[in-house]
Scaffold this motif. Structure first.
Motif, PDB file in Angstrom:
ATOM      1  N   PRO A  15       0.719  -1.063  -0.016  1.00 40.73           N
ATOM      2  CA  PRO A  15      -0.104  -0.019   0.063  1.00 40.73           C
ATOM      3  C   PRO A  15       0.776   1.346  -0.017  1.00 40.73           C
ATOM      4  O   PRO A  15       1.929   1.237   0.283  1.00 40.73           O
ATOM      5  CB  PRO A  15      -0.857  -0.102   1.455  1.00 40.73           C
ATOM      6  N   LEU A  16       0.212   2.597  -0.325  1.00 41.91           N
ATOM      7  CA  LEU A  16       0.878   3.677  -0.478  1.00 41.91           C
ATOM      8  C   LEU A  16       1.149   4.183   0.994  1.00 41.91           C
ATOM      9  O   LEU A  16       0.219   4.339   1.809  1.00 41.91           O
ATOM     10  CB  LEU A  16       0.184   4.623  -1.183  1.00 41.91           C
ATOM     11  N   THR A  72       4.448   5.693  10.795  1.00 45.03           N
ATOM     12  CA  THR A  72       4.074   5.316   9.430  1.00 45.03           C
ATOM     13  C   THR A  72       2.528   5.216   9.013  1.00 45.03           C
ATOM     14  O   THR A  72       2.001   4.708   9.973  1.00 45.03           O
ATOM     15  CB  THR A  72       4.796   4.250   9.021  1.00 45.03           C
ATOM     16  N   ALA A  73       2.262   5.516   7.802  1.00 43.01           N
ATOM     17  CA  ALA A  73       0.922   5.595   7.676  1.00 43.01           C
ATOM     18  C   ALA A  73       0.233   5.234   6.387  1.00 43.01           C
ATOM     19  O   ALA A  73       1.173   5.726   5.486  1.00 43.01           O
ATOM     20  CB  ALA A  73       0.103   6.915   7.956  1.00 43.01           C
ATOM     21  N   ARG A  74      -0.505   4.569   6.229  1.00 49.92           N
ATOM     22  CA  ARG A  74      -1.073   4.341   4.781  1.00 49.92           C
ATOM     23  C   ARG A  74      -1.993   5.505   4.342  1.00 49.92           C
ATOM     24  O   ARG A  74      -2.951   5.969   5.173  1.00 49.92           O
ATOM     25  CB  ARG A  74      -2.158   3.115   4.683  1.00 49.92           C
ATOM     26  N   ILE A  75      -1.981   5.740   3.003  1.00 47.99           N
ATOM     27  CA  ILE A  75      -2.619   6.732   2.379  1.00 47.99           C
ATOM     28  C   ILE A  75      -3.134   6.619   1.318  1.00 47.99           C
ATOM     29  O   ILE A  75      -2.880   5.067   0.825  1.00 47.99           O
ATOM     30  CB  ILE A  75      -1.912   8.248   2.346  1.00 47.99           C
ATOM     31  N   ASP A  76      -3.757   7.119   0.406  1.00 41.39           N
ATOM     32  CA  ASP A  76      -4.188   6.951  -0.866  1.00 41.39           C
ATOM     33  C   ASP A  76      -3.971   7.875  -1.942  1.00 41.39           C
ATOM     34  O   ASP A  76      -3.488   9.170  -1.507  1.00 41.39           O
ATOM     35  CB  ASP A  76      -5.809   6.558  -1.058  1.00 41.39           C
ATOM     36  N   ASN A  77      -4.040   7.804  -3.403  1.00 36.19           N
ATOM     37  CA  ASN A  77      -3.742   8.665  -4.107  1.00 36.19           C
ATOM     38  C   ASN A  77      -4.486  10.001  -3.884  1.00 36.19           C
ATOM     39  O   ASN A  77      -3.941  11.185  -4.217  1.00 36.19           O
ATOM     40  CB  ASN A  77      -3.888   8.098  -5.693  1.00 36.19           C
ATOM     41  N   GLU A  78      -5.794   9.978  -3.369  1.00 40.99           N
ATOM     42  CA  GLU A  78      -6.513  11.198  -3.353  1.00 40.99           C
ATOM     43  C   GLU A  78      -5.991  12.175  -2.332  1.00 40.99           C
ATOM     44  O   GLU A  78      -5.902  13.306  -2.391  1.00 40.99           O
ATOM     45  CB  GLU A  78      -7.894  10.747  -2.966  1.00 40.99           C
ATOM     46  N   ALA A  79      -5.474  11.415  -1.266  1.00 43.50           N
ATOM     47  CA  ALA A  79      -4.641  12.469  -0.311  1.00 43.50           C
ATOM     48  C   ALA A  79      -3.869  12.932  -0.681  1.00 43.50           C
ATOM     49  O   ALA A  79      -3.663  14.219  -0.341  1.00 43.50           O
ATOM     50  CB  ALA A  79      -4.463  11.201   1.151  1.00 43.50           C
ATOM     51  N   VAL A  80      -2.811  12.269  -1.600  1.00 39.47           N
ATOM     52  CA  VAL A  80      -1.617  13.262  -2.123  1.00 39.47           C
ATOM     53  C   VAL A  80      -2.162  14.330  -3.043  1.00 39.47           C
ATOM     54  O   VAL A  80      -1.648  15.083  -3.097  1.00 39.47           O
ATOM     55  CB  VAL A  80      -0.760  12.158  -2.823  1.00 39.47           C
TER      56      VAL A  80
END
Length: 296
Positions: free
Chosen positions: A187-188, A217-225
């Motif tokens: 995951p991202l 450390t954290a999981r994020i998604d493309n939308e957050a970026v």
């Protein structure tokens, strides 16, 4: 027959020798806050993380390492060490068979139950958890004490501190650059402001767009970026020369980092491992952010 004065002197000398022997053990405080004492300098060390392996070499005690875990690949000599599993699942029988007099564990990375079992069997364990640049220097010093290589370790710590101070001074007035630090792709994943990578970012005048997240450390998604819209993206890739992670971002042409071609790669072992090579990775990071400033 001995005179009373000579007898008293002999008793005092004996007490002094006993006292000296009682205090001859080597003690340091590890990163868990616990005191670790050894009866003498360690001669058979096993490092249970790649970062710890590298630190032991940097502290001048590489010849005392008898084993390490997978991905312990720096310096070159580390590649030849016997393996006792990986950082997240090691072979306890192999560790015991090597009869180490010091284990260097990773507080947040190694399985706690395995470390507890080894400690219950009498294994002396130094718990390592480096969260800041100063932790690198102080760890070198403590490893030098434990291994009896203080001269080399202290010199390495001093060199590291001077290098960090020089970078801080050079970029103290640098214009801020918003940064997304990508440490994994699927995951991202990224890091918050408590992570040592974020300290490197701050030294260079960067601002971590995900710094306020609650987890280290954290999981994020493309939308957050996309919502954060960083001015620069820094990725480590899955290898020292693998830039593939950056390719995926080029499809998001609306991102400032993409539009200005501020997609940068840093070999992960120089920025994701808390070792003296952080100076190398941080210098690269600072140069990348300078490039981003020049593209405004």
């Amino acid at each position: 027959m001995r005179s009373p004065l000579k007898l008293i002197h002999a008793l005092l000398l004996g007490c002094a020798l006993l006292s000296a022997n009682a205090h001859s053990e080597i003690c340091v405080t590890d990163d868990s806050g616990a005191q670790l004492c050894l009866p003498k300098a360690a001669q058979r060390i096993i490092a249970l993380s790649p970062g710890a392996t590298e630190l032991v070499y940097a502290a001048g005690a590489g010849d005392k390492l008898v084993a390490a875990v997978s991905f312990s690949d720096y310096p070159e000599a580390a590649k030849k060490l016997p393996r006792v599993g990986s950082y997240n699942r090691f072979d306890q029988e192999a560790i015991l068979a090597l009869k180490p007099d010091l284990l260097i564990g990773w507080l947040s990375g190694n399985p706690r139950e395995q470390l507890s079992q080894l400690q219950a069997l009498g294994m002396p364990i130094y718990y390592s958890e480096l969260r800041a640049f100063e932790d690198v220097a102080s760890s070198l010093e403590r490893f030098g004490i434990l291994a009896g290589t203080a001269d080399v370790a202290n010199a390495a710590a001093t060199t590291f501190r001077i290098g960090v101070d020089n970078l801080r001074a050079r970029y103290s007035d640098a214009a801020p650059v918003s940064v997304f630090q990508q440490i994994w792709i699927n995951p991202l994943m990224t890091v918050n402001n408590e992570h040592i990578i974020s300290e490197a970012t701050r030294i260079c005048g960067g601002v971590n767009v995900f710094g306020d997240l609650p987890n280290l450390t954290a999981r994020i998604d493309n939308e957050a970026v996309l919502a954060a819209n960083p001015e620069a993206i820094i990725a480590g890739g899955m290898g020292e020369e693998n830039h593939d992670w950056l390719k995926d971002w080029r499809r998001f042409s609306g991102l400032t980092a993409v539009r200005r071609n501020n997609l940068f790669f840093i070999p992960p072992s120089t920025i994701q491992r808390p070792t003296p090579r952080l100076l190398q990775g941080t210098t690269m990071l600072c140069e990348h952010l300078d490039t981003a400033r020049g593209r405004r």
